[in-house]
Design an enzyme around this catalytic site. Structure first.
Site, PDB file in Angstrom:
ATOM      1  N   LYS A 238     -46.424   0.252 -30.428  1.00 31.63           N
ATOM      2  CA  LYS A 238     -45.294   0.528 -31.327  1.00 31.63           C
ATOM      3  C   LYS A 238     -44.929   2.008 -31.269  1.00 31.63           C
ATOM      4  CE  LYS A 238     -46.943  -3.313 -34.014  1.00 31.63           C
ATOM      5  NZ  LYS A 238     -47.943  -3.746 -34.999  1.00 31.63           N
TER       6      LYS A 238
ATOM      7  N   LYS B 270     -54.142   2.736 -39.240  1.00 32.47           N
ATOM      8  CA  LYS B 270     -54.776   1.472 -38.832  1.00 32.47           C
ATOM      9  C   LYS B 270     -55.857   1.190 -39.861  1.00 32.47           C
ATOM     10  CE  LYS B 270     -55.652   3.492 -34.855  1.00 32.47           C
ATOM     11  NZ  LYS B 270     -55.273   2.550 -33.793  1.00 32.47           N
ATOM     12  N   ARG B 271     -56.477   0.012 -39.791  1.00 30.89           N
ATOM     13  CA  ARG B 271     -57.594  -0.272 -40.693  1.00 30.89           C
ATOM     14  C   ARG B 271     -58.663   0.808 -40.538  1.00 30.89           C
ATOM     15  NH1 ARG B 271     -57.694  -5.209 -43.782  1.00 30.89           N
ATOM     16  NH2 ARG B 271     -59.761  -4.499 -44.353  1.00 30.89           N
TER      17      ARG B 271
ATOM     18  N   THR C  10     -52.291  -2.719 -31.052  1.00 33.19           N
ATOM     19  CA  THR C  10     -50.852  -2.951 -30.875  1.00 33.19           C
ATOM     20  C   THR C  10     -50.057  -1.823 -31.519  1.00 33.19           C
ATOM     21  OG1 THR C  10     -51.046  -4.468 -32.751  1.00 33.19           O
ATOM     22  CG2 THR C  10     -50.828  -5.450 -30.570  1.00 33.19           C
TER      23      THR C  10
ATOM     24  N   LYS D  54     -63.003   2.867 -35.086  1.00 28.81           N
ATOM     25  CA  LYS D  54     -61.671   3.463 -34.863  1.00 28.81           C
ATOM     26  C   LYS D  54     -61.707   4.989 -35.010  1.00 28.81           C
ATOM     27  CE  LYS D  54     -59.255  -0.763 -36.345  1.00 28.81           C
ATOM     28  NZ  LYS D  54     -58.379  -1.126 -35.221  1.00 28.81           N
TER      29      LYS D  54
END
Length: 854
Positions: free
Chosen positions: A679, A567-568, A675, A573
């Site tokens: 996945k 992810k970024r 999201t 995060k």
């Protein structure tokens, strides 16, 4: 070279991937050879792999065109309410394979390409990603377009055709280096320029007042040139349009000025106007208040609204036939993807009041009923607040309109809450502290009839904290729409083995109704199915291991657990939390090399915004730790750390199906939805995560016992904030954490420059907003549970099956159905538009049926 499918394999694949008819294959080969010859002007002797990709792309595109034209004819006949999705980002990735799948052409194309002696995968790898997005917000827009077409909605995506998308990331000596993404260098076979619909966009100038009202004059004009990309629905013959605008200087640009002595200079200056669509701003969850960015935001909005109004005025009676705007919100719904297109609100008011001469109250009523706003973040640094000074210069009339909206709004608040000056200050569109700024989120809330968050927990936070004053005022305006992903790209395309296995046991209808995956619960104890699911995962892992060995020249143990965090890169995060766990595992192996250890390959990937120093330091720390771990003979194949360079849509399609463990470890209350988490769940990975974003709903659907949930909840974070977070407490309390931090501080992972990570350690000890240490202990314990379960492959796979079975809610088809019914006032349909091969009358019949339903 590709191996041909056996008859049995073909039968297995016939449903989802389309039929292999002799005529289909012959037609595709014919089209391929025709395009190689006439479009690319090559023969087989001198054609390159890229030529072959373009020949196939044009062949597949030929199959789209008739359906595309038919769809637009059909909308013209039915005149349905149209949905406009406005976004500064559409992170589309590659188009070829998705188009083949949605048109049911994949098997025929595979066979044709095989017969031509070429390898389909090699051709697909030639395509550049359309990287017109940063991460979640842009990829969500792309999934939504797929679902809107699949659900038969008359929907349009509107954005900017950036010449340079998100930068390509190189890792050099462990540091991120950015390179320009010149994605259009070889041309884009999927777009069609539409110069006949070019529109003017105005900037600067001044406002002139007269009896007739306000006029915005002496402006500078930039032209917006539309490029259309077809968006095919899944097997329903619907092909919608994504229209992206490119900036062009008018031909008299800088030549009107009487003082121009230098013709050459004036022509060169055309670049200044055309810079508007030059490059995507590479920030995710961060606001950078630059003039060029505001120009981009207004550029897309001004061009799009002209287009929407032109289309609204055109009926079967001809262009301009509709003259009254009273029914505008019954024919037009506009969704604002975050605040980036917020200038659409004052722009529509300007059109209604200044140009169409509606009175203010009517215009405001129509505007509010037309717009809806999706909020994507609660991080304060991400909220857009534009300086009044900049708006005054660039968009003087819009600033006047914003002031008037604000004045009426504040008068209304003052009458409801007399004496409550603090509430007036909090709810104003214009913030006074530290220079006058316009709060774009407040503008969006006022100018919309619906406001939504993107997961239940996020929508609750919006209502109770960030926009509490507004939700107290209009509680019914606030909704939740939990994000989703398209199962076409994120299962059929990226994981055909799993998609086929599921189709064999529950049929193929799940592709358009993902809730049917619940049926897999009946097979959770089925030995054969457990074996098959496990085999698909192992095959995917081996394929990805080969890719890694080719790209990174590292030995990967495909039997190891693939622990993936992509992810970024952002402090919230918490890639750092993962990094601390890697060092903890490394220390345990070093301390007791003969103790049993569940082997792991830890894969971390993602881009850092070029100006985000801490994020870039985090990448360097992960790569430095990886260098030590990967080269320590004591560790051997037990632990490997890979930094996945240049993470993007096409790479996500490779890594996600191969993942065992998905890392979703943001501080509770910071990730709006996520999201990627969905996945991974759909593709048979288990999740280690906090109760944040959509993780909460994933745990709700699958049962909390089927995820590895750890860490503080939102309430705990709030309580810790009240008490005051002291990192030192955790450092002193936990010997393993203390050891890890001492190693980093002493330069163990960077002996040549021991102070390299001082900024990172200072942050962790002194001003960590995201409380990494507070969740460390619980995270490590959860990771031990993960390793323990991984040692029981059958139990692990049963949990995987329960997760896949519970992932149906997270289809973007469900999300879009909810928007359609609860926000846009339109109804999804399974009507199939007649094929181009059917007579024109078939369209009229289908239209008549649709009108009856309406």
């Amino acid at each position: 070279m590709a191996t041909p499918l056996t008859d049995q394999e073909k039968r297995k694949q016939i449903s989802i991937r389309g039929i292999v008819g002799v005529e289909n294959v012959a037609e595709i080969k014919k089209g391929f050879n025709r395009h190689l010859h006439f479009t690319l002007v090559k023969d087989r002797n001198i054609a390159t792999p890229r030529d072959y990709y373009f020949a196939l792309a044009h062949t597949v595109r030929d199959h789209l065109v008739g359906r595309w034209i038919r769809t637009q004819q059909y909308y013209y006949e039915v005149d349905p309410k149209r949905v406009y999705y406005l976004s500064l980002e559409f992170y589309m990735g590659r188009t070829l394979q998705n188009t083949m799948i949605n048109l049911g052409l994949q098997n025929a194309c595979d066979e044709a390409i095989y017969q031509l002696g070429l390898d389909m995968e090699d051709l697909e790898e030639m395509e550049e990603d359309a990287g017109l997005g940063n991460g979640g917000l842009g990829r969500l827009a792309a999934c939504f377009l797929d679902s809107m077409a699949t659900l038969g909605l008359a929907a349009y995506g509107y954005g900017i055709r950036y010449e340079y998308g998100i930068f390509n990331q190189k890792i050099r000596d462990g540091w991120q280096v950015e390179e320009a993404d010149d994605w259009l260098r070889h041309g884009n076979p999927w777009e069609k320029a539409r110069p006949e619909y070019m529109l003017p966009v105005h900037f600067y100038g001044r406002v002139e007042e007269s009896e007739e009202g306000s006029r915005w004059v002496d402006t500078q004009v930039v032209l917006a040139m539309p490029y259309d990309t077809p968006i095919p629905g899944f097997m329903n013959n619907t092909v919608n349009t994504m229209r992206l605008w490119s900036a062009k200087a008018p031909n008299d640009f800088n030549l009107r000025d009487f003082n121009v002595g230098d013709y050459i200079e004036a022509v060169l200056d055309r670049n200044l106007a055309e810079n508007i669509s030059r490059v995507l701003y590479p920030n995710d969850n961060f606001f950078e208040g630059k003039e060029l960015r505001l120009k981009q935001e207004y550029f897309v909005v001004a061009a799009t609204l002209q287009d929407i109004i032109r289309r609204f005025k055109t009926t079967k009676k001809g262009p301009g036939a509709r003259t009254s705007f009273q029914g505008f919100p019954e024919k037009v719904a506009i969704q604002l993807n975050d605040t980036h297109p917020a200038m659409a609100i004052p722009e529509l008011m300007r059109i209604f009041v200044d140009i169409e001469k509606l009175d203010w109250d009517t215009a405001w009523d129509l505007t509010k009923r037309t717009f809806a706003y999706t909020n994507h973040t609660v991080l304060p640094e991400a909220l857009e607040r534009w300086p009044v000074e900049l708006l005054q210069t660039l968009l003087p009339r819009h600033l006047q309109i914003i002031y008037r909206i604000n004045q009426i709004h504040l008068e209304s608040i003052a009458s409801l809450y007399p004496e409550d000056m603090d509430r007036l200050r909090r709810m104003s569109l214009v913030e006074e502290d530290g220079g006058k700024r316009v709060n774009m989120a407040h503008l969006c809330i006022l100018g919309s009839h619906a406001v939504n968050g993107v997961a239940q927990i996020h929508s609750d936070i919006i209502k109770t904290s960030v926009f509490r004053d507004f939700s107290e005022l209009e509680p019914d305006k606030f909704q939740n729409k939990t994000n989703g992903i398209t199962p076409r790209r994120w299962l059929l395309l990226c994981n055909p083995g799993l998609a086929e296995l599921i189709a064999e046991v529950i049929g193929e209808d799940y592709v358009k109704d993902l809730s049917q995956l619940k049926k897999l619960m009946l097979l959770v104890d089925d030995e054969a199915f457990i074996r098959d699911v496990s085999k698909v995962k192992q095959d995917n892992k081996e394929k990805f291991a080969q890719y890694l060995e080719k790209e990174y020249r590292v030995e990967i143990n495909p039997a190891s657990m693939f622990d993936v965090h992509v992810k970024r890169i952002h402090e919230y995060k918490r890639q750092l939390l993962n990094c601390l766990h890697i060092i903890t595992m490394y220390n345990r192996i070093k301390k007791n090399p003969t103790a049993p250890f569940v082997p792991r390959t830890i894969i971390i990937g993602g881009k850092a915004a070029p100006g985000y120093h801490m994020a870039k330091m985090i990448i360097k720390m992960i790569t430095a730790v990886g260098d030590v771990v990967n080269n320590d003979p004591v560790v051997g194949s037990k632990l490997k750390v890979i930094y996945l360079e240049n993470y993007r849509v096409s790479l996500a399609e490779k890594v996600i199906p191969a993942t065992d463990l998905s890392e979703q470890i943001s501080t509770a209350g910071t990730e709006a939805s996520g999201t990627g988490n969905m996945k991974f769940m759909l593709n048979g990975a288990l999740t280690i995560g906090t109760m944040d974003g959509a993780n909460v709903e994933m745990a709700e659907e699958a049962g909390e016992e089927n995820l590895f949930i750890f860490g503080m909840r939102v309430e705990d974070v709030a309580a810790l904030d009240l008490k005051g977070y002291d990192a030192m407490v955790y450092y002193k309390r936990n010997p393993e954490l203390r050891c890890v931090m001492d190693q980093i501080t002493s330069g163990y992972f960077n002996p040549k420059n021991p102070d390299l990570f001082k900024d990172v350690t200072d942050m962790l000890f002194k001003y960590d907003r995201f409380k990494v240490f507070a969740d460390f202990d619980d995270y490590v314990k959860a990771q031990e549970k993960v390793s323990k379960l991984y040692q029981k492959p059958k139990e692990w796979t049963k949990m995987v099956i329960k997760n896949i079975a519970a992932s149906g809610k997270f289809s973007s088809d469900r999300t879009i159905s909810d928007y359609a019914r609860e926000v846009w006032g339109v109804e999804p349909t399974d009507l199939k538009i007649p094929l181009p091969s059917e007579p024109r009358e078939a369209i009229d019949e289908t239209a008549a049926r649709a009108l009856k339903k309406m």
